[in-house]
Design a protein around this motif. Sequence first.
Motif, PDB file in Angstrom:
ATOM      1  N   UNK A 144       0.844  -1.193   0.000  1.00  0.00           N
ATOM      2  CA  UNK A 144       0.000   0.000   0.000  1.00  0.00           C
ATOM      3  C   UNK A 144       0.878   1.242   0.000  1.00  0.00           C
ATOM      4  N   UNK A 145       1.934   1.229   0.820  1.00  0.00           N
ATOM      5  CA  UNK A 145       2.872   2.351   0.870  1.00  0.00           C
ATOM      6  C   UNK A 145       4.261   1.819   1.181  1.00  0.00           C
ATOM      7  N   UNK A 146       5.215   2.210   0.371  1.00  0.00           N
ATOM      8  CA  UNK A 146       6.608   1.869   0.608  1.00  0.00           C
ATOM      9  C   UNK A 146       7.417   3.153   0.500  1.00  0.00           C
ATOM     10  N   UNK A 147       8.098   3.504   1.575  1.00  0.00           N
ATOM     11  CA  UNK A 147       8.911   4.717   1.641  1.00  0.00           C
ATOM     12  C   UNK A 147      10.134   4.397   2.500  1.00  0.00           C
ATOM     13  N   UNK A 148      11.145   5.263   2.513  1.00  0.00           N
ATOM     14  CA  UNK A 148      12.312   4.977   3.357  1.00  0.00           C
ATOM     15  C   UNK A 148      11.904   4.695   4.805  1.00  0.00           C
ATOM     16  N   UNK A 149      12.340   3.574   5.336  1.00  0.00           N
ATOM     17  CA  UNK A 149      12.107   3.153   6.723  1.00  0.00           C
ATOM     18  C   UNK A 149      10.644   2.863   7.049  1.00  0.00           C
ATOM     19  N   UNK A 150       9.802   2.707   6.038  1.00  0.00           N
ATOM     20  CA  UNK A 150       8.373   2.502   6.291  1.00  0.00           C
ATOM     21  C   UNK A 150       7.768   1.669   5.161  1.00  0.00           C
ATOM     22  N   UNK A 151       7.231   0.492   5.498  1.00  0.00           N
ATOM     23  CA  UNK A 151       6.520  -0.349   4.533  1.00  0.00           C
ATOM     24  C   UNK A 151       5.180  -0.740   5.142  1.00  0.00           C
ATOM     25  N   UNK A 152       4.111  -0.548   4.376  1.00  0.00           N
ATOM     26  CA  UNK A 152       2.759  -0.848   4.831  1.00  0.00           C
ATOM     27  C   UNK A 152       2.113  -1.721   3.753  1.00  0.00           C
ATOM     28  N   UNK A 153       1.732  -2.940   4.133  1.00  0.00           N
ATOM     29  CA  UNK A 153       1.145  -3.911   3.213  1.00  0.00           C
ATOM     30  C   UNK A 153      -0.173  -4.427   3.773  1.00  0.00           C
ATOM     31  N   UNK A 154      -1.068  -4.839   2.869  1.00  0.00           N
ATOM     32  CA  UNK A 154      -2.354  -5.383   3.295  1.00  0.00           C
ATOM     33  C   UNK A 154      -2.727  -6.584   2.431  1.00  0.00           C
ATOM     34  N   UNK A 155      -3.416  -7.550   3.056  1.00  0.00           N
ATOM     35  CA  UNK A 155      -3.904  -8.745   2.356  1.00  0.00           C
ATOM     36  C   UNK A 155      -5.375  -8.537   2.006  1.00  0.00           C
ATOM     37  N   UNK A 156      -5.745  -8.964   0.786  1.00  0.00           N
ATOM     38  CA  UNK A 156      -7.144  -8.943   0.381  1.00  0.00           C
ATOM     39  C   UNK A 156      -7.693 -10.363   0.382  1.00  0.00           C
ATOM     40  N   UNK A 157      -8.984 -10.472   0.667  1.00  0.00           N
ATOM     41  CA  UNK A 157      -9.662 -11.763   0.599  1.00  0.00           C
ATOM     42  C   UNK A 157     -11.022 -11.566  -0.049  1.00  0.00           C
ATOM     43  N   UNK A 158     -11.369 -12.511  -0.925  1.00  0.00           N
ATOM     44  CA  UNK A 158     -12.642 -12.444  -1.626  1.00  0.00           C
ATOM     45  C   UNK A 158     -13.804 -12.604  -0.654  1.00  0.00           C
ATOM     46  N   UNK A 159     -14.826 -11.810  -0.887  1.00  0.00           N
ATOM     47  CA  UNK A 159     -16.031 -11.844  -0.061  1.00  0.00           C
ATOM     48  C   UNK A 159     -17.229 -11.516  -0.942  1.00  0.00           C
ATOM     49  N   UNK A 160     -18.315 -12.252  -0.763  1.00  0.00           N
ATOM     50  CA  UNK A 160     -19.579 -11.929  -1.430  1.00  0.00           C
ATOM     51  C   UNK A 160     -20.511 -11.356  -0.376  1.00  0.00           C
ATOM     52  N   UNK A 161     -21.219 -10.290  -0.757  1.00  0.00           N
ATOM     53  CA  UNK A 161     -22.131  -9.651   0.185  1.00  0.00           C
ATOM     54  C   UNK A 161     -23.249  -8.969  -0.585  1.00  0.00           C
ATOM     55  N   UNK A 162     -24.295  -8.627   0.129  1.00  0.00           N
ATOM     56  CA  UNK A 162     -25.453  -7.973  -0.485  1.00  0.00           C
ATOM     57  C   UNK A 162     -25.446  -6.488  -0.146  1.00  0.00           C
ATOM     58  N   UNK A 163     -25.713  -5.679  -1.158  1.00  0.00           N
ATOM     59  CA  UNK A 163     -25.959  -4.254  -0.937  1.00  0.00           C
ATOM     60  C   UNK A 163     -27.441  -4.077  -0.632  1.00  0.00           C
ATOM     61  N   UNK A 164     -27.804  -2.984   0.015  1.00  0.00           N
ATOM     62  CA  UNK A 164     -29.215  -2.785   0.375  1.00  0.00           C
ATOM     63  C   UNK A 164     -30.145  -2.633  -0.830  1.00  0.00           C
ATOM     64  N   UNK A 165     -29.639  -2.440  -2.033  1.00  0.00           N
ATOM     65  CA  UNK A 165     -30.456  -2.089  -3.206  1.00  0.00           C
ATOM     66  C   UNK A 165     -31.524  -3.105  -3.587  1.00  0.00           C
ATOM     67  N   UNK A 166     -31.579  -4.363  -3.571  1.00  0.00           N
ATOM     68  CA  UNK A 166     -30.523  -5.315  -3.249  1.00  0.00           C
ATOM     69  C   UNK A 166     -29.713  -5.674  -4.509  1.00  0.00           C
ATOM     70  N   UNK A 167     -28.455  -5.888  -4.275  1.00  0.00           N
ATOM     71  CA  UNK A 167     -27.535  -6.318  -5.324  1.00  0.00           C
ATOM     72  C   UNK A 167     -26.422  -7.130  -4.676  1.00  0.00           C
ATOM     73  N   UNK A 168     -26.124  -8.306  -5.269  1.00  0.00           N
ATOM     74  CA  UNK A 168     -25.041  -9.118  -4.743  1.00  0.00           C
ATOM     75  C   UNK A 168     -23.726  -8.633  -5.359  1.00  0.00           C
ATOM     76  N   UNK A 169     -22.692  -8.548  -4.502  1.00  0.00           N
ATOM     77  CA  UNK A 169     -21.383  -8.098  -4.945  1.00  0.00           C
ATOM     78  C   UNK A 169     -20.371  -9.197  -4.646  1.00  0.00           C
ATOM     79  N   UNK A 170     -19.595  -9.570  -5.654  1.00  0.00           N
ATOM     80  CA  UNK A 170     -18.446 -10.456  -5.469  1.00  0.00           C
ATOM     81  C   UNK A 170     -17.228  -9.548  -5.480  1.00  0.00           C
ATOM     82  N   UNK A 171     -16.721  -9.247  -4.300  1.00  0.00           N
ATOM     83  CA  UNK A 171     -15.624  -8.288  -4.188  1.00  0.00           C
ATOM     84  C   UNK A 171     -14.525  -8.806  -3.298  1.00  0.00           C
TER      85      UNK A 171
END
Length: 179
Positions: free
Chosen positions: A28-55
């Motif tokens: 996510x951010x790599x700079x001198x003396x600082x590294x910030x990383x994140x893991x993503x994981x797939x998730x399916x969920x419903x929006x209130x509209x309703x609409x299913x999202x595979x994100x």
Amino acid sequence: AELDAAPPARADGGVADFRGKNNQIYSVLSAPDFAFNMRTQDTSFMLPKPRMVDGSFFTQAFWTVRTSAKEMYHIFMQAAQPGYIVYSRDMKVVNNRSGQMWHGYAKDDLNLLMKQSTLYLRCAGWETNVTRKPIYNKISGPSNWRFDMTIRPLDDTGITKNGRSEYKKAAPHGLVGQS
């Protein structure tokens, strides 16, 4: 990011959305003396509209920082559980705050503060705020929790210790850093 929420802002003021690959770690951010990383994981969920999202959602956060005293630390946080763990350079646990919501840790210019569901981490002229949030209307996926995050350089804020302004020495990289 949820589709009904505003897309995350880039460092240049623009906006972007990001769909990560399942179980991948991204810089996510790599700079001198600082590294910030994140893991993503797939998730399916419903929006209130309703609409299913595979994100995907960010579900783990990793930092590697070098303090002004040249000590290196690794910090780990997972959305499924409050708190964080601080490791030394050789991966020995220095501070384990897993499962805890109100606490802090400081060493040289490394400052961690866990306030309820947000971890504020400052070091090497940067601040990251990572907040645990529930995944509403989840259909499938490994976690019921996700992360939202913000990043800012600490130059000209009066917060940096010893006037440390590392990001001006080299351009930051990573998903947010490159913007």
